[in-house]
Design a protein around this motif. Structure first.
Motif, PDB file in Angstrom:
ATOM      1  N   MET A   2    -144.225 -11.694  32.016  1.00 11.50           N
ATOM      2  CA  MET A   2    -144.727 -11.756  30.641  1.00 11.50           C
ATOM      3  C   MET A   2    -145.945 -12.674  30.504  1.00 11.50           C
ATOM      4  N   ASN A  22    -148.696 -10.342  30.404  1.00 15.32           N
ATOM      5  CA  ASN A  22    -148.547  -9.175  29.537  1.00 15.32           C
ATOM      6  C   ASN A  22    -149.655  -9.134  28.478  1.00 15.32           C
ATOM      7  N   VAL A  64    -149.911  -7.729  25.568  1.00 16.85           N
ATOM      8  CA  VAL A  64    -149.469  -7.970  24.181  1.00 16.85           C
ATOM      9  C   VAL A  64    -149.437  -9.465  23.888  1.00 16.85           C
ATOM     10  N   ALA A 111    -144.829 -13.153  20.284  1.00 19.90           N
ATOM     11  CA  ALA A 111    -145.104 -11.780  20.749  1.00 19.90           C
ATOM     12  C   ALA A 111    -144.197 -11.409  21.919  1.00 19.90           C
ATOM     13  N   SER A 112    -143.957 -12.363  22.803  1.00 19.60           N
ATOM     14  CA  SER A 112    -143.143 -12.123  23.993  1.00 19.60           C
ATOM     15  C   SER A 112    -141.679 -11.865  23.633  1.00 19.60           C
ATOM     16  N   LYS A 136    -140.481 -10.822  20.790  1.00 22.38           N
ATOM     17  CA  LYS A 136    -140.390  -9.522  20.102  1.00 22.38           C
ATOM     18  C   LYS A 136    -140.500  -8.368  21.101  1.00 22.38           C
ATOM     19  N   TYR A 137    -141.426  -8.493  22.033  1.00 26.15           N
ATOM     20  CA  TYR A 137    -141.638  -7.442  23.035  1.00 26.15           C
ATOM     21  C   TYR A 137    -140.370  -7.235  23.869  1.00 26.15           C
ATOM     22  N   ASP A 143    -137.393  -5.331  22.543  1.00 26.73           N
ATOM     23  CA  ASP A 143    -137.526  -3.868  22.487  1.00 26.73           C
ATOM     24  C   ASP A 143    -137.656  -3.197  23.851  1.00 26.73           C
ATOM     25  N   HIS A 144    -137.755  -3.980  24.913  1.00 25.61           N
ATOM     26  CA  HIS A 144    -138.039  -3.381  26.226  1.00 25.61           C
ATOM     27  C   HIS A 144    -136.966  -3.726  27.263  1.00 25.61           C
TER      28      HIS A 144
END
Length: 353
Positions: free
Chosen positions: A16, A19, A21, A245-246, A248-249, A252-253
């Motif tokens: 991450m 990443n 995002v 952001a991490s 949240k990402y 979902d992943h």
């Protein structure tokens, strides 16, 4: 000429830290807020990013509230110190393999303590029986050097039986386990059974900083008395925005977590097939037994110098003398080819170093 090395020692378990995002969120925050927070949390150092991240973390852990610190080490140390101020008759019951930050926090708190044998439920129960004040069980979900997990359900059951507070360090599990990356407690369905969870933004989430989550009244009490929270400049909003952001990402992943586990299992199997001894565990951490400090360092040096493989030797005081090891951390971005190269190199180097 610049040589490309393969890093097998990073705690950025899911990549991450690279990443897009996350990096984009940090660029945006840098342009909006500048580089630093400009103050302590209570005096000018709280941005909307700090508030949003604490809300996100409390939701992730199914708690009422969360509190961010500058690192998970600081979060552990100062939360334990604060608990002794809030609960004057507290007695800490600490797993014998707890992280240095937990040991330091208990020591620094000045509260009485009992140390129970690592993951030994009979020993923990004996300790609980002998406590006259308010017991607080302090343990981790995943122990980062052996890579073993604790018997969390059994600890929770004992805590209920003896009316103990529970404090768990999920540093090497947040982001990595559970459907949304809330850690081992989410994976096991135990999030409502633990009072205080400690986590980090510096490992699977790929940033920096630490936090605790729990009951809002408890979080407010800790916020009011923990010096390590009160009297230090808050984290840069740029880092906080990246962490937001991490988190949240990764909620979902889940496919990243699945891939991560697959990579770790594959590497363990390859090592077993070559008769390279590993510390057996049920997690993503792959420790290879060496058992001698000089040899461990020599193997590590040889791997980087001759093969472009970076893996740091783990020696005392991080692990006990005689249990020295190389600790490999496969990520979703370590290819099969990289794994085969690693096993080839290890097989050769272990024989002649």
């Amino acid at each position: 000429a610049i040589k490309n090395n393969v890093n097998w020692s990073s705690n950025d378990y899911l990549g991450m830290g690279q990443n897009k995002v996350v990096i984009d969120a940090m660029h945006t925050a840098l342009d909006q807020t500048g580089s630093g927070s400009g103050g302590t949390r209570n005096i000018g150092g709280t941005s909307h990013y700090h508030v949003a991240l604490e809300q996100q973390l409390s939701q992730l852990h199914k708690k009422q509230s969360a509190l961010m610190y500058t690192s998970a080490y600081v979060a552990n140390e100062w939360t334990l110190v604060a608990l002794n101020k809030i609960i004057p008759d507290i007695v800490f019951l600490s797993d014998s393999k707890n992280h240095a930050s937990l040991i330091q926090g208990i020591r620094h708190s000045g509260a009485p303590k009992k140390i129970w044998k690592h993951n030994d439920m009979d020993d923990l129960e004996q300790a609980l029986k002998s406590v006259s004040g308010t017991p607080c069980i302090v343990f981790e979900s995943v122990y980062s050097m052996d890579g073993d997990a604790s018997p969390m359900l059994e600890v929770c059951n004992l805590a209920d039986k003896y009316g103990a507070i529970t404090f768990i360090d999920e540093v090497h599990a947040v982001g990595l386990y559970g459907q949304h990356g809330a850690g081992k407690l989410e994976e096991l369905g135990l999030q409502d059974r633990i009072d205080i969870v400690n986590g980090t933004l510096g490992i699977a989430f790929g940033l920096q900083g630490g936090y605790i989550a729990g009951d809002s009244l408890v979080m407010d009490a800790i916020r009011s008395v923990a010096s390590g929270f009160i009297f230090t400049t808050s984290m840069s909003p740029v880092i906080v925005a990246g962490a937001l952001a991490s988190v949240k990402y990764l909620r979902d992943h889940n496919e990243l977590r699945i891939k991560h586990q697959e990579r770790a299992k594959r590497l363990k199997n390859l090592l077993r097939n070559r008769d390279i001894p590993i510390f057996e565990n049920e997690t993503h951490i792959v420790p290879v037994k060496i058992g001698d400090a000089k040899k461990c360092k020599a193997i590590s040096d040889e791997l980087i110098n001759e093969y472009g493989i970076y893996c740091q030797a783990i020696n005392y005081p991080t692990v006990d003398v005689g249990t020295e090891r190389l600790r490999f951390a496969p990520t979703p971005f370590h290819s099969n080819a990289m794994m085969h190269s690693l096993c080839d190199a290890l097989e050769k180097v272990i024989k002649y170093v």
